[in-house]
Motif scaffolding. Structure first.
Motif, mmCIF file in Angstrom:
data_model
loop_
_atom_site.group_PDB
_atom_site.id
_atom_site.type_symbol
_atom_site.label_atom_id
_atom_site.label_comp_id
_atom_site.label_asym_id
_atom_site.label_seq_id
_atom_site.Cartn_x
_atom_site.Cartn_y
_atom_site.Cartn_z
ATOM 1 N N VAL A 161 -16.555 12.785 -7.564
ATOM 2 C CA VAL A 161 -16.020 11.516 -7.074
ATOM 3 C C VAL A 161 -14.799 11.167 -7.934
ATOM 4 C CG1 VAL A 161 -16.532 9.071 -6.834
ATOM 5 C CG2 VAL A 161 -18.296 10.748 -6.364
ATOM 6 N N LEU A 162 -13.779 10.649 -7.282
ATOM 7 C CA LEU A 162 -12.542 10.311 -8.003
ATOM 8 C C LEU A 162 -12.415 8.806 -8.210
ATOM 9 C CD1 LEU A 162 -10.016 12.643 -6.180
ATOM 10 C CD2 LEU A 162 -10.401 12.605 -8.642
ATOM 11 N N SER A 163 -11.810 8.445 -9.323
ATOM 12 C CA SER A 163 -11.527 7.022 -9.530
ATOM 13 C C SER A 163 -10.176 6.906 -10.243
ATOM 14 C CB SER A 163 -12.627 6.385 -10.379
ATOM 15 O OG SER A 163 -12.700 7.045 -11.618
ATOM 16 N N ASN A 164 -9.697 5.704 -10.332
ATOM 17 C CA ASN A 164 -8.445 5.424 -11.039
ATOM 18 C C ASN A 164 -7.299 6.336 -10.580
ATOM 19 O OD1 ASN A 164 -6.830 4.112 -12.807
ATOM 20 N ND2 ASN A 164 -7.481 5.250 -14.621
ATOM 21 N N LEU A 165 -7.179 6.479 -9.273
ATOM 22 C CA LEU A 165 -6.221 7.462 -8.734
ATOM 23 C C LEU A 165 -4.777 6.962 -8.744
ATOM 24 C CD1 LEU A 165 -8.011 8.965 -5.624
ATOM 25 C CD2 LEU A 165 -6.909 10.246 -7.445
ATOM 26 N N HIS A 166 -3.874 7.863 -9.098
ATOM 27 C CA HIS A 166 -2.428 7.623 -8.927
ATOM 28 C C HIS A 166 -1.908 8.803 -8.115
ATOM 29 C CE1 HIS A 166 -3.140 5.073 -12.341
ATOM 30 N NE2 HIS A 166 -1.879 4.726 -12.472
ATOM 31 N N LEU A 167 -1.545 8.576 -6.886
ATOM 32 C CA LEU A 167 -1.001 9.678 -6.070
ATOM 33 C C LEU A 167 0.453 9.351 -5.754
ATOM 34 C CD1 LEU A 167 -3.980 10.163 -3.548
ATOM 35 C CD2 LEU A 167 -3.618 11.297 -5.734
ATOM 36 N N ALA A 168 1.357 10.015 -6.459
ATOM 37 C CA ALA A 168 2.783 9.691 -6.299
ATOM 38 C C ALA A 168 3.507 10.794 -5.544
ATOM 39 C CB ALA A 168 3.413 9.505 -7.671
ATOM 40 N N PHE A 169 4.361 10.399 -4.628
ATOM 41 C CA PHE A 169 5.182 11.353 -3.858
ATOM 42 C C PHE A 169 6.636 10.904 -3.897
ATOM 43 C CE2 PHE A 169 0.998 11.819 -2.108
ATOM 44 C CZ PHE A 169 0.879 13.164 -1.825
ATOM 45 N N GLY A 170 7.516 11.861 -3.948
ATOM 46 C CA GLY A 170 8.933 11.504 -3.944
ATOM 47 C C GLY A 170 9.773 12.586 -3.292
ATOM 48 N N ALA A 171 11.042 12.288 -3.130
ATOM 49 C CA ALA A 171 12.063 13.250 -2.682
ATOM 50 C C ALA A 171 11.922 13.691 -1.234
ATOM 51 C CB ALA A 171 12.078 14.497 -3.576
ATOM 52 N N TYR A 172 10.976 13.140 -0.492
ATOM 53 C CA TYR A 172 10.735 13.633 0.870
ATOM 54 C C TYR A 172 11.618 12.944 1.903
ATOM 55 C CZ TYR A 172 7.906 9.365 1.019
ATOM 56 O OH TYR A 172 7.498 8.053 0.928
ATOM 57 N N GLY A 173 12.604 12.199 1.402
ATOM 58 C CA GLY A 173 13.451 11.435 2.314
ATOM 59 C C GLY A 173 13.025 9.983 2.230
ATOM 60 N N THR A 174 12.914 9.501 0.992
ATOM 61 C CA THR A 174 12.448 8.143 0.740
ATOM 62 C C THR A 174 13.468 7.448 -0.149
ATOM 63 O OG1 THR A 174 10.766 6.910 -0.495
ATOM 64 C CG2 THR A 174 11.021 9.194 -1.106
ATOM 65 N N GLU A 175 13.471 6.125 -0.095
ATOM 66 C CA GLU A 175 14.390 5.379 -0.967
ATOM 67 C C GLU A 175 14.107 5.712 -2.434
ATOM 68 O OE1 GLU A 175 16.808 3.174 -0.380
ATOM 69 O OE2 GLU A 175 16.696 3.229 1.798
ATOM 70 N N HIS A 176 12.813 5.821 -2.749
ATOM 71 C CA HIS A 176 12.402 6.166 -4.108
ATOM 72 C C HIS A 176 10.961 6.645 -4.054
ATOM 73 C CE1 HIS A 176 10.236 2.399 -3.934
ATOM 74 N NE2 HIS A 176 11.360 1.814 -3.555
ATOM 75 N N ALA A 177 10.492 7.218 -5.166
ATOM 76 C CA ALA A 177 9.120 7.735 -5.199
ATOM 77 C C ALA A 177 8.128 6.585 -4.977
ATOM 78 C CB ALA A 177 8.870 8.388 -6.547
ATOM 79 N N ILE A 178 7.031 6.904 -4.314
ATOM 80 C CA ILE A 178 6.036 5.850 -4.046
ATOM 81 C C ILE A 178 4.642 6.321 -4.446
ATOM 82 C CG2 ILE A 178 7.271 4.806 -2.111
ATOM 83 C CD1 ILE A 178 5.036 6.354 -0.370
ATOM 84 N N ARG A 179 3.764 5.351 -4.629
ATOM 85 C CA ARG A 179 2.337 5.683 -4.745
ATOM 86 C C ARG A 179 1.706 5.432 -3.394
ATOM 87 N NH1 ARG A 179 -0.463 2.993 -9.846
ATOM 88 N NH2 ARG A 179 -2.306 3.602 -8.683
ATOM 89 N N THR A 180 0.904 6.352 -2.936
ATOM 90 C CA THR A 180 0.284 6.204 -1.606
ATOM 91 C C THR A 180 -1.043 5.456 -1.806
ATOM 92 O OG1 THR A 180 -0.581 8.412 -1.933
ATOM 93 C CG2 THR A 180 1.350 8.209 -0.541
ATOM 94 N N ARG A 181 -0.911 4.166 -1.885
ATOM 95 C CA ARG A 181 -2.067 3.336 -2.251
ATOM 96 C C ARG A 181 -3.203 3.438 -1.236
ATOM 97 N NH1 ARG A 181 -1.626 0.534 -7.080
ATOM 98 N NH2 ARG A 181 0.555 0.439 -7.645
ATOM 99 N N LYS A 182 -2.843 3.543 0.045
ATOM 100 C CA LYS A 182 -3.899 3.606 1.056
ATOM 101 C C LYS A 182 -4.753 4.851 0.842
ATOM 102 C CE LYS A 182 -1.984 1.300 5.084
ATOM 103 N NZ LYS A 182 -1.353 1.567 6.369
ATOM 104 N N VAL A 183 -4.060 5.954 0.536
ATOM 105 C CA VAL A 183 -4.791 7.205 0.328
ATOM 106 C C VAL A 183 -5.626 7.100 -0.945
ATOM 107 C CG1 VAL A 183 -4.564 9.710 0.162
ATOM 108 C CG2 VAL A 183 -2.849 8.399 1.405
ATOM 109 N N GLU A 184 -5.037 6.495 -1.973
ATOM 110 C CA GLU A 184 -5.785 6.317 -3.231
ATOM 111 C C GLU A 184 -7.074 5.542 -2.964
ATOM 112 O OE1 GLU A 184 -3.144 4.316 -5.955
ATOM 113 O OE2 GLU A 184 -1.756 6.019 -6.050
#
Ligand SMILES: Cc1cc2nc3c(=O)[nH]c(=O)nc-3n(C[C@H](O)[C@H](O)[C@H](O)COP(=O)(O)OP(=O)(O)OC[C@H]3O[C@@H](n4cnc5c(N)ncnc54)[C@H](O)[C@@H]3O)c2cc1C
Ligand code: FES
Ligand code: FES
Length: 1363
Positions: free
Chosen positions: A474-497
């Motif tokens: 089981v996972l907790s305290n997740l930080h899932l960050a994505f960037g460079a895919y054609g975004t203004e800036h890197a983001i954390r995908t909070r919904k997925v977290e």
């Protein structure tokens, strides 16, 4: 000059360059001047070259040393001098390759080993390579590692392979450079090193004493004492550097307070730039000049490193390289079994950002600011976001601590905000709560080890614990960050977290997370490859989650061990490089046939070799840059300039109206027609020259050209023809003269009728390729007396350049002297495409009556020059059930662009290459399309490259229809000698010279092809997410030597000068000519040839000295120049022999010098000229070779790794096996670029938009085959050849199509695994794969949705089993 008391402006600059003191007064040099420009235009040093001006090639690399008086310590690092601003090196010491060694002081071990390992061809990249290697050596030597054996450095082999990552070389294919660098490594096995001049292959135990000696630490004083003293004394007078100049200046605040005083002083407006390393200029090019700079690198708070209990705070001005070191040290100091996994992974990831020489000056904060201000595809922002970092900002008087996420979300910052530092927590696992920390980072980029920004990147952090009830993690305290895919800036995908937190990790949960991710990361409108980016992001999350989940096959893990014969590791990118090179030197024509080092190679390494841009600027020299059209077909109504600092630098604008009366608007020519110099009154294509802007420096001219605003009008004009399809609709073709149109073979309808199977229609498309010579197009035109002029041109055809210039100016050819010494890479691009620059420079010089130099910047060069011919091929083929092909019909559409150039020869070369197989019968319809694009021209192996791929694509298609091994189909369709004569009636030669069968068999056996093919099948069975492919491709290459002149003269002291028509473009022409001269005159030299080579000097081409020089292209100029040299030498022998005979009557041992002195006294003509014209049997022949490539693909990202390449090539009797091997290896790697890496992209107007090192990726050292074996065969006597030799420059490029074919095999295995049908829904095994096939295409062909599909099937299974 105004002064503002108390403001920290730099009024003078003191530094050392190669140990010499330089002092520059502010005002003497404008603050926007890069270090490179200063070195090249204000000092005698020319070693650092301008290859790109954007940090992307390494040609300009220098060593910068800094001194810390408090610790009495010097630190050295490599840096790109094109991005480093001159003012930022105050009190630094700079070393260029001349500072390592030179002709006067002796060469350095790095330079000598580069020379001795044959690691320099055109030499343009070599100075930068030397500096990157030297910098790695001395930094390794400073480490605390154990002392190495005498003669070695502390560098390791694996570091040596990365020492120059980021330095591009278009000629060598990198392998010899790796060897030269590895020769210093403490753990090297000298026997593993390739061909060199220090020992022979047969030497049992090569020992280090044979190598040029190396002193630990580099043996160079990198920081002179005088500068140390000056630094120390300046500390006693701190105000020395604190006086103000306000109109133009370099401001260097020493505190935050001073910074805000400056900002608030009202003196700084639009034309001010705040900088640390200034590397962002390589990313976002300056659009205008700046006249004020504020360098914030000296503010102490920005360089602080504070180690706190929970992590490390790193000052924003800390360089990326230093950050990596800090993280590595931090990792080790953390009290945890493996240190801080977060720090370790961050450091590893940052080592793939940019290149070593950019990371050494690029700041951490600068990167984050770029990520904050622009949609910059930063790696650093993403991974620090994943690691939960925070930042500290100074906003005027206020200090703010916010999360990196909040920082990135703010509106773009302006100069009132300073980024002070970044805090990175170390996140160790918590043993009390029994949670384990997991942290991973990923990036998908065109090159694995950097110098390529990511398509997408990510960083994932979380705590894992075991849910004992369900026995799942089981996972907790997740930080899932994505960037460079054609975004203004890197983001954390909070919904997925949120979705994942606390859930038992099963396939259906992972699938749910991935579906949510697809909804969250949506590339912005206009982003290239949007689907690819999302699917690679999905792959990353899948890779992260699958090891933690139940029942999912982990990517990267082999299910069961496969055969030991194939490279088998989870990280193939990091496999060590290895190679084997086999050559046979023959001493029959000594020294011809020996692998001697390249003529003049040491001066290439030491930067003393003179290229056109290295010729000192004559008095009053001006500089020009083209303004080009961005429209494909439009009237040019006006050219105006924006009001800007750069526009103020314009001295003149030269256009078609400045062509003198009597002259013509001509910029290029060849036997089929001319091309205008300027688009006037209509611009015919995007990229066409419209005018030249003239300024006092090249940079000013470049900047000024950017200010042009062009008004177009398309009224009454038909729409442009941009594609071959539009050309067909409009009947827009160039004529191919009947004698050049290739000949069909046999009766195709009959062959089709005999076939058991048919593929009625299938297509393959090949895009264009840009030359990417390291030296862009350049010329220097100097007006002389009486309407004459001298033009120094980097041209493969000075003779035609002379004629175009003369016609354009309306003066006799005899008024134009074109001189070409050496060319920094040509590959065909400096044949007819070099004339525009030479002619434009000449027109400007003629009009302005001043010398004019043009050195095109990389972007302009890429936009204007054109490249390889794009081809669209449609084929129908009939074949028997056993794989024997009975008939082939081809429809070819070739995009020739706007003018004929050499395009009418392309149908012939394509078909010549297609004919390498016996198709039974062959017919074709070829259209040479005239379009409103840049003219396409000859590029290394023109036509043959495309033809070979088309032929092999057909063979593989047939094999896939029959479900048999492609090699069996190949062999079935190999030529017998009879069919060879039928398909190549003019060049087949004698039966004994048809060596293809034996070459192919030899390669198949020496490379264990069959065993490897078998173990690849095993590998593919055992690996779900990685697949391999192998392919073996034959080569038949038609070669046509042309006539060439040569003159050999013996001077009174016995030294010899040789002039030939051929140009030294890196292919070793001068070396072979030198060897030939020594061989021929050796008859009269008493000691065989010993000592004779050193007496031979080969001279630059000069169109008024030696006429009819002709074109250097087609791989044959070396041999024809040698043939002419041999003829001229033989004339001299005829004249000298009688003198020798007479002298020998008096004394048996007559020295060369005595002979020449006597001949001179007797008025013997000691200069002989020849013009070699190939005879009936020597004007055409065929070359043979074969190549095998093995590749691995990663199905989650599409990344391609070349595991192995094996080549066998028939060089006849090689004149110089080292030179020929270099040509073969280098051209093969260039071919790999064409087939899989280089994307020549245009916009809807046909304007080339992948016009920088940023977008256009030629192979770098991290992309070459991990194992590369090349063998040059010596196939004995070829009586119609020049001393039995055969050409080597181009043919091996064609063999790189084996990589494309192997890739297709690997993709086929992937599609089989996932039973993925192509877009038309037909069999998954039949698919079209065009050229190039970069990772985005590989991934698409494997399937963007394979992860989802796989998880869906597992989820269904879970449901079924109730798991
Ligand atoms: C060839 C090349 C390849 C690259 N590849 C990658 C890559 O693969 N991945 C990646 O992530 N990046 C990559 N980069 C980007 C590189 O990391 C940045 O260019 C670099 O970090 C910027 O730092 P700098 O000190 O040179 O900034 P500068 O160019 O000096 O400044 C950049 C901007 O930031 C502002 N600035 C700088 N520091 C501060 C501060 N402390 N406070 C406020 N404003 C500030 C400046 O005013 C300026 O506007 C690449 C760059 C190059 C040239
Ligand atoms: S010229 Fe500086 S990196 Fe290319
Ligand atoms: S030798 Fe490296 S670019 Fe030519």
């Amino acid at each position: 000059m105004e002064t503002v008391a108390g403001k920290p402006v730099v009024d003078r600059l003191v530094f050392a360059l190669n140990g010499l003191r330089y002092e520059v007064a502010a005002g003497d040099v404008d603050p926007s001047m890069p270090l490179l420009e200063f070195i090249r235009t204000r000092t005698p040093f020319k070693g650092p070259k301008l290859g790109c001006g954007e940090g992307g090639c390494g040609a300009c690399v220098v060593l910068i040393a800094k001194y810390n008086p408090a610790a009495d310590e010097v630190t050295e690092f490599s840096a790109s001098s094109c991005l480093t601003l001159l003012y930022s090196i105050n009190f630094c010491s700079v070393i260029t390759t001349e500072g390592l060694g030179n002709t006067q002081d002796g060469f350095h071990a790095v330079q000598k080993r580069m020379s001795g390992f044959h690691a320099s061809q055109c030499g343009f990249c070599t100075p930068g390579m030397c500096m990157s290697i030297f910098s790695s050596l001395i930094n390794a030597d400073k480490s605390k590692r154990p002392e190495p054996l005498n003669g070695f450095s502390k560098l390791t082999v694996s570091e040596a392979e990365k020492a120059f990552s980021g330095n591009l070389c278009r000629c060598t294919g990198y392998r010899p450079i790796v060897d030269a660098c590895k020769s210093f490594a403490s753990d090297v096995d000298l026997e593993d090193l390739g061909l060199n001049i220090f020992w022979k292959r047969s030497d049992r135990n090569p020992d280090v004493s044979k190598l040029p000696s190396y002193t630990l630490g580099g043996g160079i004083c990198t920081f002179p004492d005088f500068l140390k003293s000056e630094i120390k004394s300046s500390l006693n007078h701190p105000n020395d550097a604190c006086i103000a100049v306000s109109r133009e200046g370099w401001y260097h605040p020493r505190s935050i307070k001073q910074y805000y005083e400056l900002i608030n002083s009202g003196l700084f407006g639009e034309s001010t730039k705040v900088v640390v390393g200034n590397t962002s200029t390589g990313v976002y090019k300056d659009q205008d000049l700046y006249n004020k700079y504020i360098d914030i690198g000296g503010i102490p708070e920005l360089s602080n490193i504070v180690r706190r209990e929970a992590g490390i705070e790193i000052g924003a001005a800390t360089t990326v390289s230093r950050t990596i070191e800090i993280l590595q040290q931090g990792c080790e100091s953390i009290y945890s079994p493996n240190g801080s996994v977060v720090f370790r992974k961050l450091a590893e990831h940052m080592s793939k950002v940019a290149t070593p020489f950019v990371r050494n000056t690029a700041s951490l904060g600068g990167n984050l600011i770029l990520a904050q201000k622009y949609p910059f595809p930063s790696d650093i922002a993403t991974i620090l976001l994943g690691a939960g970092s925070t930042v500290c900002l100074q906003v005027v008087a206020e200090r703010r601590h916010i999360t990196l996420e909040q920082f990135l979300q703010q509106p773009p910052l302006d100069t009132t905000t300073l980024l002070l530092n970044i805090f990175i927590p170390h996140w160790v696992s918590d043993s009390q709560t029994e949670t384990n920390l997991v942290f991973e980072t990923y990036r998908a980029a065109p090159r694995p080890l950097g110098n390529a920004v990511s398509y997408v990147n990510s960083a994932f952090l979380g705590h894992v614990s075991l849910d004992e009830l369900s026995d799942t993690l089981v996972l907790s305290n997740l930080h899932l960050a994505f960037g460079a895919y054609g975004t203004e800036h890197a983001i954390r995908t909070r919904k997925v977290e949120k979705f994942l937190t606390g859930k038992s990790l099963t396939a259906s949960i992972v699938l749910g997370a991935i579906q949510l991710l697809r909804e969250t990361i949506v590339p912005m409108e206009g982003t290239s490859h949007p689907e690819y980016r999302v699917s690679a992001a999905v792959g990353f999350l899948f890779s992260f989650l699958s090891p933690l989940s139940k029942g999912i096959t982990e990517p990267g893990k082999t299910l069961t061990m496969s055969s030991a014969n194939s490279a088998d590791t989870d990280d193939v990118c990091n496999l060590p490089l290895s190679s084997r090179r086999e050559t046979i030197s023959s001493d029959e024509y000594k020294p011809v046939g020996e692998p001697i080092k390249k003529y003049g190679v040491e001066i290439q390494a030491s930067g003393e070799a003179v290229y056109v841009d290295d010729i000192p600027a004559p008095k009053n020299c001006l500089y020009g840059e083209f303004i080009y059209s961005t429209q494909p077909f439009a009237y040019v109504k006006s050219i105006k300039f924006k009001s800007s600092l750069a526009s103020e630098k314009i001295i003149a604008v030269v256009s078609a109206k400045d062509i003198p009366s009597g002259g013509q608007n001509i910029g290029s020519t060849f036997m089929f027609g001319d091309e205008p110099l300027f688009g006037d009154p209509i611009a015919q294509f995007a990229g066409q020259a419209l005018a030249v802007v003239i300024a006092e420096t090249q940079r000013y001219a470049d900047m000024a050209a950017k200010q042009a605003v062009i008004e177009y009008d398309t009224k009454d004009l038909s729409p442009p023809i941009l594609t071959v399809e539009q050309a067909v609709e409009n009947n827009s073709y160039f004529k191919v003269p009947p004698d050049l149109y290739p000949k069909e073979v046999g009766d195709v309808p009959k062959g089709m009728a005999e076939a058991d199977h048919k593929i009625p229609s299938a297509e393959v498309k090949l895009a264009s390729e840009y030359y990417f010579y390291m030296e862009t197009q350049t010329a220097l035109a100097i007006p002389d007396e009486d309407n004459t002029l001298v033009v120094y041109s980097s041209s493969q055809d000075p003779e035609l350049a002379q004629s175009v210039i003369a016609k354009c100016l309306g003066i006799p050819f005899s008024n134009v002297r074109v001189i070409t010494r050496r060319v920094g890479g040509g590959f065909g691009g400096k044949a007819f495409r070099s004339f525009h620059v030479a002619t434009a420079a000449a027109v400007c010089a003629y009009k302005l009556r001043r010398p004019v130099r043009m050195y095109l910047n990389r972007n302009t060069d890429m936009v204007m020059v054109g490249g390889r011919h794009p081809v669209k091929a449609n084929y129908s083929v009939g074949f028997k059930s056993d794989g024997k092909i009975t008939a082939l019909h081809l429809d070819l559409l070739i995009n020739a662009g706007i003018s004929e150039d050499a395009s009418p020869i392309i149908p012939g070369t394509i078909i010549s290459s297609v004919k390498k197989y016996n198709w039974g019968a062959l017919s074709f319809d070829i259209k040479l399309c005239k379009t409103n694009n840049t003219s396409k021209s000859v590029m290394r192996a023109p036509g043959d490259t495309q033809g070979s791929l088309i032929a092999d694509a057909i063979i593989e298609h047939v094999a896939s229809v029959l479900s048999v091994d492609a090699n069996s189909v190949r062999e079935k369709n190999f030529h017998s000698y009879d069919s060879l004569q039928l398909f190549y009636p003019d060049s087949a030669g004698e039966a004994s010279t048809y060596t293809l069968h034996s070459i192919f068999d030899r390669l198949v056996s020496t490379s264990s092809y069959l065993d490897r093919a078998e173990s690849i099948k095993q590998f593919n069975k055992c690996n779900k997410w990685r697949k391999r492919g192998i392919s073996c491709v034959p080569l038949i290459f038609n070669v046509e030597p042309r006539a060439a002149p040569g003159r050999v003269s013996v001077l009174n002291d016995g030294s010899i000068v040789v002039e030939v028509g051929g140009i030294e473009i890196g292919q070793g022409l001068w070396t072979k000519v030198q060897q030939m001269t020594a061989f021929a005159l050796g008859q009269l030299w008493p000691k065989g040839c010993e000592g004779l080579l050193e007496r031979v000097r080969v001279l630059q081409a000069d169109t008024l000295n030696l006429i009819q020089g002709g074109l250097t292209a087609g791989s044959t100029t070396s041999e024809s120049s040698c043939a002419a040299t041999l003829q001229a030498c033989n004339m001299l022998i005829d004249r000298l022999k009688p003198v020798m005979d007479r002298l020998q009557l008096q004394s048996e041992n007559v020295s060369w010098d005595t002979l020449i002195s006597q001949a001179s006294q007797e008025n013997v003509n000691l200069s002989a000229s020849a013009y070699w014209v190939p005879g009936q049997y020597s004007n055409k022949y065929v070359n043979y070779g074969a190549g095998i490539s093995e590749v691995e693909i990663d199905l989650l990202t599409g990344a391609v790794t070349l595991l192995r390449g094996d080549l066998v090539y028939d060089c006849g009797k090689s004149m110089n096996p080292a030179v020929d091997l270099g040509q073969i290896e280098g051209s093969f790697i260039q071919g790999i670029g064409f087939f899989i890496y280089e994307e020549y992209l245009t916009n809807s107007d046909g304007l080339m938009i992948s016009n920088s090192t940023w977008d256009y990726k030629i192979p770098s050292v991290d992309t070459i085959p991990k194992q590369f074996n090349a063998e040059v065969l010596n196939t004995g006597i070829h009586k119609n050849r020049v001393l039995s030799s055969k050409a080597s420059g181009e043919p091996a490029l064609v063999l790189a199509s084996s990589v494309h074919c192997a890739l297709r095999e690997a993709i086929r295995a992937a599609r089989k695994e996932f039973a993925n049908s192509n877009r038309s829904g037909s069999s998954p095994l039949a698919f079209q794969m065009d050229v190039p096939a970069p990772m985005t295409v590989v991934k698409e062909l494997c399937g963007f949705d394979i992860v989802d599909k796989y998880l869906e099937s597992l989820s269904t299974h879970e449901l079924g089993t109730g798991a």
